[in-house]
Each structure stands twice: as C-alpha cells, then as structure tokens.
Design a protein around this motif. Structure first.
Motif: not given
Length: 192
Positions: A119-127, A165-174, A188-192
């Motif tokens: 009931n709290h999904r879609g509100r950007g909480l994970s982001r 992907a919207k958070l900037g992660f890129v899928t690693d096919e390997k 998926m990888w991202k550098r912060v």
C-alpha cells in the motif's frame, strides 16, 4: 503522502546480536535493534508472505555486516510504521550467482533486500532510500572497505529492471540471469 513525509532511519552493521548462535537464525532476533527488527518484519511481509520466498534464509550471513535503511510513516496515533527497506552489503563478496568470478574485480557493495509495503508502492520510497544510502556511501567510502570507490551492484528482480535503470543502474549481461527463490534476477551496476 509525499516522500518528504516519511522518516528515514539508518542502522550501521549490527554485528552478532542478530544471530548470536550462528546460522540458520531466528529472523526476528530477540535482542536486535528496533530498526533491524522493523526491517526484518517488512522483508518477511514482502518476500515471504507476499512473494512466497522461504523464511529460513531471509536472515542471512550478510545481515550482521550490512547497513540497513528503513522508511517510516507516522500514523495518526503517532506510531511509526516501517513501510520500505533496503540494505547495503560491504565487500568481500563470493562469486556471482552464475559462477562468474574476477580476482581483479574492484571492491563493491551490494544493494539488496529492497522491499516496500504494497500500500506504499509507487510513491518513490525505494528511490528515496536508495538515494539516502548512496549519499551516505559517497560521504563515507573509507568506512565501507579499503579501496572502495563507489561501485554498487544490485541483484534485481527482472520485473523491476526498468526501475533500477531509472536510478542509473546498467544491466551487466556477463552476469546473466539466475533464479533466487523462484524469481528471475539479473545483475546491474552503478557508481555513486
């Protein structure tokens, strides 16, 4: 409710208090910090009750050494209800789920156990939680591990690949795809 109306709490690695007798361990350890218990209750609700994953492995060897973030919503009665959670697992890590291992791989953290009440999904909480964790990581690289330079790996459920992907992660096919508890995942990888 807007993301700004939620309180975020972070728990540094809680250590052996969450599994004083080793593993397997009670996923609701009696003497664990409140933030940890709230995170576990939410993870059990989402992963075990809703997604039908096994309860026993929900508390694992990474929990004592991980940082945990929880988003709380204050109810009308004043109670704080945990509604979203993530954890960050520091290095070292074993081989990737597909068996891929690179001895020269730079130190990275794993973003995982991302869960939000239905009931709290879609509100950007994970982001919101992920951004809070990334801000902390960027400011405290020396607390993570020697040589850590902001690299983050996420073992994402395939169904939420676009969200990461919207958070900037890129899928690693390997890293391929693999099954965890009957749910297809990818790396998926991202550098912060």
């Amino acid at each position: 409710m807007a993301p700004s109306e939620y309180k975020i709490a972070m728990l540094p690695p809680p250590g052996d208090v969450v599994a004083p007798n080793g593993f397997p361990a009670d996923p609701r350890p009696k003497n664990a910090p409140r933030i940890f218990l709230d995170a576990m209750d939410l993870r059990i609700e989402v992963f075990c009750d809703e997604q039908h994953c096994a309860l026993e492995p929900e508390l694992d060897e990474d929990d004592p050494r991980s940082w945990h973030w929880v988003a709380y919503r204050t109810s009308e009665s004043g109670a704080e209800d945990p509604v979203s959670v993530i954890r960050i697992v520091p290095p070292p890590h074993g081989p990737h789920p597909n068996g891929f291992s690179d001895p020269d791989e730079e130190p990275y953290v794993k973003l995982g156990r991302v869960a939000t009440k239905a009931n709290h999904r879609g509100r950007g909480l994970s982001r919101l939680l992920t951004e809070a964790a990334f801000q902390w990581l960027a400011a405290h690289k020396e607390k993570v591990a020697a040589g850590y330079d902001g690299l983050v790996l996420c073992h994402a459920q395939v169904s939420v690949e676009k969200m990461y992907a919207k958070l900037g992660f890129v899928t690693d096919e390997k890293l391929g795809r693999w099954d965890e508890e009957g749910i297809e995942h990818l790396g998926m990888w991202k550098r912060v």
